[in-house]
Design an enzyme around this catalytic site. Structure first.
Site, mmCIF file in Angstrom:
data_model
loop_
_atom_site.group_PDB
_atom_site.id
_atom_site.type_symbol
_atom_site.label_atom_id
_atom_site.label_comp_id
_atom_site.label_asym_id
_atom_site.label_seq_id
_atom_site.Cartn_x
_atom_site.Cartn_y
_atom_site.Cartn_z
ATOM 1 N N CYS A 184 87.687 4.055 34.763
ATOM 2 C CA CYS A 184 87.742 2.869 33.888
ATOM 3 C C CYS A 184 88.989 3.025 33.024
ATOM 4 O O CYS A 184 88.904 3.388 31.855
ATOM 5 C CB CYS A 184 86.485 2.756 33.036
ATOM 6 S SG CYS A 184 84.943 2.846 33.981
ATOM 7 N N ALA A 186 91.877 1.027 32.052
ATOM 8 C CA ALA A 186 92.565 0.140 31.110
ATOM 9 C C ALA A 186 92.075 0.394 29.674
ATOM 10 O O ALA A 186 90.903 0.723 29.485
ATOM 11 C CB ALA A 186 92.329 -1.319 31.499
ATOM 12 N N PRO A 187 92.965 0.294 28.670
ATOM 13 C CA PRO A 187 94.347 -0.168 28.742
ATOM 14 C C PRO A 187 95.357 0.877 29.187
ATOM 15 O O PRO A 187 96.509 0.542 29.413
ATOM 16 C CB PRO A 187 94.638 -0.604 27.307
ATOM 17 C CG PRO A 187 93.769 0.281 26.474
ATOM 18 C CD PRO A 187 92.513 0.506 27.274
ATOM 19 N N GLY A 188 94.979 2.160 29.278
ATOM 20 C CA GLY A 188 95.864 3.115 29.927
ATOM 21 C C GLY A 188 96.394 4.258 29.097
ATOM 22 O O GLY A 188 97.201 5.045 29.580
ATOM 23 N N SER A 189 95.950 4.409 27.847
ATOM 24 C CA SER A 189 96.480 5.503 27.024
ATOM 25 C C SER A 189 96.085 6.866 27.591
ATOM 26 O O SER A 189 96.892 7.804 27.609
ATOM 27 C CB SER A 189 95.996 5.360 25.582
ATOM 28 O OG SER A 189 94.578 5.320 25.522
ATOM 29 N N LYS A 190 94.842 6.991 28.059
ATOM 30 C CA LYS A 190 94.416 8.262 28.653
ATOM 31 C C LYS A 190 95.096 8.487 30.005
ATOM 32 O O LYS A 190 95.405 9.626 30.370
ATOM 33 C CB LYS A 190 92.896 8.293 28.816
ATOM 34 C CG LYS A 190 92.116 8.147 27.512
ATOM 35 C CD LYS A 190 90.622 8.192 27.759
ATOM 36 C CE LYS A 190 89.827 7.912 26.501
ATOM 37 N NZ LYS A 190 89.943 6.497 26.054
ATOM 38 N N ASP A 242 85.158 -2.377 41.019
ATOM 39 C CA ASP A 242 84.014 -2.038 40.182
ATOM 40 C C ASP A 242 83.828 -0.524 40.262
ATOM 41 O O ASP A 242 83.628 0.027 41.347
ATOM 42 C CB ASP A 242 82.780 -2.772 40.699
ATOM 43 C CG ASP A 242 81.520 -2.455 39.905
ATOM 44 O OD1 ASP A 242 81.584 -1.608 38.991
ATOM 45 O OD2 ASP A 242 80.475 -3.043 40.210
ATOM 46 N N ASP A 268 85.478 7.376 31.563
ATOM 47 C CA ASP A 268 85.413 6.830 30.205
ATOM 48 C C ASP A 268 84.779 5.446 30.300
ATOM 49 O O ASP A 268 85.454 4.443 30.441
ATOM 50 C CB ASP A 268 86.821 6.755 29.604
ATOM 51 C CG ASP A 268 86.809 6.342 28.148
ATOM 52 O OD1 ASP A 268 86.078 6.966 27.367
ATOM 53 O OD2 ASP A 268 87.523 5.388 27.796
ATOM 54 N N CYS A 321 82.890 5.867 23.323
ATOM 55 C CA CYS A 321 83.188 5.757 21.887
ATOM 56 C C CYS A 321 81.941 5.256 21.168
ATOM 57 O O CYS A 321 82.012 4.462 20.236
ATOM 58 C CB CYS A 321 84.395 4.860 21.632
ATOM 59 S SG CYS A 321 84.349 3.283 22.474
#
Length: 757
Positions: A184, A186-190, A242, A268, A321
């Site tokens: 999962c 997006a948004p892509g920081s990890k 998915d 995540d 989170c």
């Protein structure tokens, strides 16, 4: 009735100036519009407080601190891209210039806290400050610092990322040879962190590992592409599926089809987000326990699908989170119970020294939206069985519960280190999942020929992992009619023949989202490549089979490159995956390239990947040369140093590589290598470097960029600007027509720049 009449019919009668509107919280409307703004959200939720006080996840005596921290704004955090050779220079620039300028500075009566390094992040590459994003954007006193952050973020040298979201990639312990799935993404920081870890050794242009970044939202996938593009890696692929039913892929190994199992998986999952109250204040008024009850099933399905695709000995990180045990420990406990010993929780307590966390809980209760509590599944009335499931409760067998070691989970509370709330669990796979034990690891060619392909749409709508596993089991054992097998066999042979990875020729169910261009690998005998190879004197080890384009017709305008491993994945799974993007641009066609010996010029995006294979048209430049090239539009050869001039004057017109090597004997100069793409014209030379990347290099060399607005052009003195009569004008005209030419550098002149180092 006309359009204007319809509009007048529904218009509200004019309201007297200054009259209050009860529907808008008592705001007044004057000549300038609504006064006072929208009413602030009250940061209170009695149900939230009642729920978490009852669960006792916050240590005794710390509840008031916990709630107080949730009501405070989240501090801004930034992370320096660690794998790039410029990381030390950026850190030096931050500490010795920008952070010093923040000392004794006050904004709106609030003293600005000088950024401090996160104690648990390695090598001081992550920092936090009490400056909120709003203050950074609005305050003129912080304009220079904000401009620096925006520019370096666009260049991929800095990422503005929440502190707790940096934890999962660190706990994955990624190595350059690992095959990684971000379920999962997006948004892509990890995802960008994972890419950094793959490229830990900058001397290796193509690591053996790769990252497949997936997201179910088609539009968010393009945000993910934007984030990943900043790092210019040939080892990243963005797909749209998915996560709970992401297809199982196969790769070719010595002529055999093997199932692709991942060494590392980041899971995540979507969550209720009550750990994000400090930045998402809407959570205060929208939070109920129903959110967690509705998400639990999806979270468990995604985690189960990840565990199925994890290699033995591999590591999977599950994170949310949310602070709610229904989304956290309940999912982990249910997954461990289903695995029957195939998975175990890893003890990572010593892996991030300096990080404060609370151990996972082993007992919790479930509460409904109306405040009704249940300690066990058997207490749940029949009418609520569809809403509350058995997997939401802790195991009743105490011996089994102790063996799970749920205390090895990490829960980060906001008040301990001034962060958001977060939950992390690290799982290690010891054996195949019980329902996968009968599946053979290797498929031979005959079995693969009988394998019925599944369209991406079917895979994306399959909701139950166990059903998906059953389907894949049938696929692997060769179930399916002969007609399907025949069509698949023909499709595979066509793929291998022309190297096209796109939609299958047979009629399939329509995919959702935008239609993507195909990925077409260039055949080894393509006449397009030999002129490129000769012009740049490419090394024989150059992996030409990894070059691809995004078109099957007409002239190829851009050439992209992927790693050998991703090429293998693309060629063997074109019908299973919906690929949004992969590869980095390495060459662009010139508008009038036929006039030169090579029709393709180098692209800055992929220069660090290509450079190790280029043996010709390399110009070694000094730091002063780099400043000249980046601050002047088309400097003449005479503007370069004598060493650079002697190299460039004998070269034919066309694309060149400009290489700066640091001088270790002179520590005051830039101590990291720079590789730039350039164009050798008739009497002048220029660089093809994007605006933000130019600004980055200039800052690293101690030059301060003066302009702030994008519309401010490059400040050129009269002696630098090429007049129509001068020979450099022809080159300027040629490059101005090229669509790949980057923007000018705003307000930057070498003579006017002030040193910052």
């Amino acid at each position: 009735m006309g359009r204007r009449a319809r509009g007048r019919r529904f218009q509200q009668p004019p309201q007297p100036e200054g009259e209050e509107d009860a529907s808008d919280g008592g705001r007044k409307r004057g000549q300038a519009g609504w006064e006072g703004g929208y009413p602030e959200i009250v940061k209170e939720n009695k149900l939230f407080e009642h729920y978490y006080q009852e669960l006792k996840i916050v240590p005794e005596g710390e509840w008031d601190q916990f709630m107080e921290s949730l009501r405070e704004p989240l501090p801004a955090t930034l992370r320096i891209t660690g794998y790039k050779s410029h990381a030390k220079e950026i850190l030096h620039c931050l500490k010795n210039k920008y952070f010093k300028e923040l000392e004794d500075l006050e904004v709106d009566g609030q003293k600005v806290e000088v950024p401090q390094p996160l104690s648990w992040y390695p090598e001081e590459l992550a920092w936090h400050t009490n400056l909120s994003r709003k203050i950074l954007r609005k305050s003129p006193l912080l304009a220079k610092f904000h401009q620096f952050l925006v520019s370096e973020t666009e260049s991929g040298n800095i990422s503005r990322q929440e502190a707790v979201s940096m934890i999962p990639p660190l706990l994955l312990n990624v190595e350059p040879h690992h095959k990684i799935l971000d379920m999962c993404a997006a948004p892509g920081s990890k995802t960008t962190q994972l890419i950094e870890m793959l490229h830990a050794d900058m001397s290796v242009p193509f690591p053996e590992g790769f990252v497949i970044a997936n997201d179910v939202d088609n539009k968010r996938c393009y945000l993910l592409v934007h984030q990943a593009k900043r790092l210019s890696s040939p080892c990243i692929m963005v797909v749209n599926h998915d996560a709970s039913s992401i297809p199982r892929l196969t790769v070719d190994v010595d002529g055999r089809k093997e199932i692709l199992f991942y060494d590392r998986i980041l899971c995540d999952v979507p969550c209720s987000g009550d750990g994000t109250m400090r930045k998402n204040i809407d959570v205060w008024k929208k939070w109920t326990t129903l959110n967690s009850l509705q998400l639990h099933g999806l979270q468990l399905r995604i985690a189960t699908r990840g565990a199925e695709q994890l290699a033995e000995g591999g590591r999977m990180v599950y994170s949310t989170c949310s602070l709610n045990p229904v989304e956290d420990e309940a999912v982990i406990a249910a997954l461990l119970e289903k695995s029957e010993g195939a998975l175990e929780l890893a003890d990572v307590s010593a892996e991030l020294p300096g990080l404060k966390w609370m151990p996972g809980v082993s007992q919790w209760k479930v509460m409904t939206r109306d405040g009704q509590w249940f300690a066990d599944w058997h207490e749940v009335p029949q009418g609520r069985h569809t809403q509350i499931r058995p997997t939401m409760f802790p195991p009743t067998d105490l011996e089994k519960l102790q063996a799970m070691h749920l205390e090895r989970c990490l829960r980060i509370l906001p008040h301990h280190q001034n962060t958001g709330g977060f939950f992390v669990a690290v799982l290690v796979k010891k054996a195949p999942m019980p329902w996968n034990k009968r599946q053979p690891k290797v498929q031979n060619k005959s079995a693969e020929a009988r394998e019925p392909r599944v369209s991406s749409h079917v895979a994306a709508t399959e909701g139950n992992p166990s059903d998906q596993s059953e389907l894949e089991s049938q696929m692997i054992t060769g179930a399916g009619d002969s007609e399907t097998a025949h069509n698949t066999e023909n499709t595979e042979s066509n793929e291998k023949k022309d190297g096209v990875c796109g939609p299958p020729p047979s009629k399939k169910m329509k995919l959702f989202g935008f239609k993507e261009d195909p990925f077409v690998f260039i055949p080894e005998d393509d006449p397009l490549f030999p002129p490129i190879e000769k012009f740049y004197a490419l090394d024989p080890s150059f992996p030409r089979m990894n070059l691809l384009t995004r078109t099957t017709e007409g002239k190829k305008r851009q050439l992209y490159m992927v790693s050998k491993e991703l090429r293998n994945v693309l060629l063997n799974n074109s019908e299973k995956m919906k690929v949004i993007n992969t590869g980095i641009k390495v060459w662009c066609r010139n508008n009038s390239g036929e006039e030169f010996d090579c029709a393709f010029r180098l692209a800055q995006e992929g220069i660090y990947t290509l450079y190790p294979f280029i043996n010709s048209r390399i110009i070694t430049v000094s730091m002063e040369d780099v400043k000249t090239l980046l601050t002047q539009e088309n400097p003449f050869f005479r503007k370069l140093s004598s060493e650079a001039y002697s190299q460039v004057k004998d070269l034919a017109k066309g694309s060149v590589v400009l290489k700066y090597e640091p001088d270790s004997a002179n520590p005051d100069t830039l101590q990291c290598p720079i590789v730039l793409c350039g164009w050798r014209g008739k009497a002048s030379i220029r660089t093809f470097v994007p605006k933000n990347e130019r600004l980055h290099y200039l800052r690293m060399m101690g030059l301060e960029v003066l302009g702030e607005k994008k519309k401010e052009g490059v400040i050129l003195t009269n002696e630098n600007a090429a007049s129509p009569e001068q020979p450099g004008d022809e080159d300027a005209k040629q490059t101005a027509q090229d669509p790949c030419v980057p923007d000018s550098v705003p307000g930057c002149d070498a003579a006017a720049a002030e040193p910052s180092r």
